[in-house]
Design a protein around this motif. Sequence first.
Motif, short mmCIF file in Angstrom:
data_model
loop_
_atom_site.label_atom_id
_atom_site.label_comp_id
_atom_site.label_asym_id
_atom_site.label_seq_id
_atom_site.Cartn_x
_atom_site.Cartn_y
_atom_site.Cartn_z
N ARG A 90 29.50 -49.15 -65.59
CA ARG A 90 29.82 -50.24 -65.58
C ARG A 90 30.93 -50.73 -65.55
O ARG A 90 30.86 -52.03 -65.15
CB ARG A 90 29.16 -50.99 -67.00
CG ARG A 90 27.36 -50.90 -66.48
CD ARG A 90 26.45 -51.12 -67.87
NE ARG A 90 25.46 -51.41 -67.94
CZ ARG A 90 24.62 -51.74 -69.19
NH1 ARG A 90 24.60 -52.62 -70.20
NH2 ARG A 90 23.18 -51.62 -68.76
N VAL A 91 32.30 -50.36 -66.17
CA VAL A 91 33.42 -50.21 -66.81
C VAL A 91 33.52 -50.03 -64.98
O VAL A 91 34.78 -51.18 -64.75
CB VAL A 91 34.33 -49.79 -67.77
CG1 VAL A 91 35.95 -49.84 -67.66
CG2 VAL A 91 33.69 -50.03 -68.69
N LYS A 92 33.63 -49.39 -64.44
CA LYS A 92 34.74 -49.12 -63.64
C LYS A 92 33.91 -50.08 -62.23
O LYS A 92 33.90 -50.80 -61.58
CB LYS A 92 33.08 -47.41 -62.42
CG LYS A 92 34.21 -47.11 -60.85
CD LYS A 92 33.32 -45.50 -61.16
CE LYS A 92 31.92 -45.95 -60.89
NZ LYS A 92 31.75 -44.58 -60.35
N TRP A 93 32.71 -50.11 -61.83
CA TRP A 93 32.33 -50.92 -60.80
C TRP A 93 32.83 -52.38 -61.31
O TRP A 93 33.32 -52.94 -60.55
CB TRP A 93 30.33 -50.98 -60.74
CG TRP A 93 30.28 -50.14 -60.09
CD1 TRP A 93 29.81 -49.47 -60.77
CD2 TRP A 93 30.40 -50.36 -59.31
NE1 TRP A 93 28.75 -48.61 -59.55
CE2 TRP A 93 29.43 -48.61 -58.57
CE3 TRP A 93 30.66 -50.52 -57.92
CZ2 TRP A 93 29.02 -48.39 -57.15
CZ3 TRP A 93 30.99 -49.77 -56.68
CH2 TRP A 93 29.76 -48.76 -56.38
N TRP A 94 33.33 -53.06 -62.88
CA TRP A 94 33.34 -54.26 -63.40
C TRP A 94 35.10 -54.49 -62.99
O TRP A 94 35.66 -55.36 -62.42
CB TRP A 94 32.99 -55.15 -64.35
CG TRP A 94 34.11 -55.80 -65.28
CD1 TRP A 94 34.75 -56.40 -66.09
CD2 TRP A 94 33.16 -57.45 -64.49
NE1 TRP A 94 35.05 -57.86 -66.11
CE2 TRP A 94 34.21 -58.24 -65.30
CE3 TRP A 94 32.53 -57.29 -63.91
CZ2 TRP A 94 34.65 -60.00 -65.30
CZ3 TRP A 94 32.55 -59.08 -63.58
CH2 TRP A 94 32.95 -60.24 -64.07
N ILE A 121 35.45 -54.53 -59.00
CA ILE A 121 34.38 -56.25 -58.27
C ILE A 121 35.96 -57.25 -59.10
O ILE A 121 36.70 -58.14 -58.23
CB ILE A 121 33.28 -56.85 -59.96
CG1 ILE A 121 32.35 -56.28 -58.38
CG2 ILE A 121 33.54 -58.34 -59.11
CD1 ILE A 121 31.15 -56.19 -59.44
N GLN A 122 36.74 -56.94 -60.10
CA GLN A 122 37.80 -57.83 -60.81
C GLN A 122 39.05 -57.75 -59.74
O GLN A 122 39.61 -58.65 -59.02
CB GLN A 122 38.05 -57.12 -61.56
CG GLN A 122 37.46 -58.24 -63.40
CD GLN A 122 37.58 -57.70 -64.16
OE1 GLN A 122 38.85 -56.43 -64.64
NE2 GLN A 122 37.59 -58.60 -65.35
N ILE A 123 39.03 -56.35 -59.08
CA ILE A 123 39.99 -56.10 -58.13
C ILE A 123 40.04 -57.05 -56.78
O ILE A 123 40.99 -57.28 -56.05
CB ILE A 123 40.09 -54.51 -58.07
CG1 ILE A 123 40.91 -54.06 -58.76
CG2 ILE A 123 41.06 -54.38 -56.62
CD1 ILE A 123 40.58 -52.94 -58.92
N LEU A 124 38.32 -56.61 -56.18
CA LEU A 124 38.41 -57.31 -55.18
C LEU A 124 38.70 -58.89 -54.95
O LEU A 124 38.72 -59.66 -53.91
CB LEU A 124 36.47 -57.10 -54.56
CG LEU A 124 36.51 -55.34 -54.30
CD1 LEU A 124 35.03 -55.10 -54.23
CD2 LEU A 124 37.40 -55.49 -53.13
N LEU A 125 37.98 -59.57 -56.33
CA LEU A 125 38.18 -60.71 -56.09
C LEU A 125 40.10 -61.19 -57.33
O LEU A 125 39.86 -62.52 -55.97
CB LEU A 125 37.42 -61.17 -57.97
CG LEU A 125 36.14 -61.20 -57.99
CD1 LEU A 125 35.47 -62.06 -59.52
CD2 LEU A 125 35.31 -62.55 -57.30
N VAL A 126 40.46 -60.92 -57.10
CA VAL A 126 42.15 -60.96 -57.71
C VAL A 126 42.61 -61.29 -56.37
O VAL A 126 42.95 -61.79 -55.72
CB VAL A 126 42.61 -59.86 -58.16
CG1 VAL A 126 44.45 -59.65 -58.18
CG2 VAL A 126 42.60 -60.26 -59.48
#
Length: 203
Positions: free
Chosen positions: A170-174, A177-182
């Motif tokens: 879960r930490v890996k996927w989150w 997702i954070q990198i893509l959002l940034v």
Amino acid sequence: MLGSPSLVTKWMLVLLACLFQWTQGYTVKLRTYQSDCYNENIKAEGYYSVSYEVANNENIDFMVTGPDGRAVHSILTQGSGFYDFPNNKNPGRYLYCFMNPANSPTEKTVHFHVHGFDPDDLLPIEEKASPLEKEVIHLAQSVERILDHQDYMIVREGEHRNTAESTNSRVKWWSAIQILLVCGVCAWQIWYLKSFFEVKRVV
């Protein structure tokens, strides 16, 4: 020597002690707000224990009631547990229950094992055994008890490993997702600021 009668007798006693150990495994399904109870007649000088594990890392309540009707042990909202019945202190009929908590609306599957040793099974053998042979029998019982605890710890280690792996995933996927959002926000800001400096021609 291995062929001596006393040594052969001791080995036979060890084998018989191991054979008289018993383990029973069961699986029950607990619906919403349901409880499932069982009883064991605990004898003095015997050994009895129960261990359980809930499928899919779910949690249940576990409670043991003594011969006097009072609760002697309880485990609340846990996915696994282990309990040794206090046979030497207070023999009698014990009741143990698995309960689906009221705040849990889902059905749960519970796997539990009952381990035991009935001293009456070895009583005729112990009457003819020497003090050293009786100690060998008790040692075999202690080894079986240690193996039961080891099995329980293996189950707990597996649960903790699965939890750690699930958390890591879960930490890996989150993080991804954070990198893509940034990156998306940065691209949008660049495009938005660039639009201020564009020269617009009026035709």
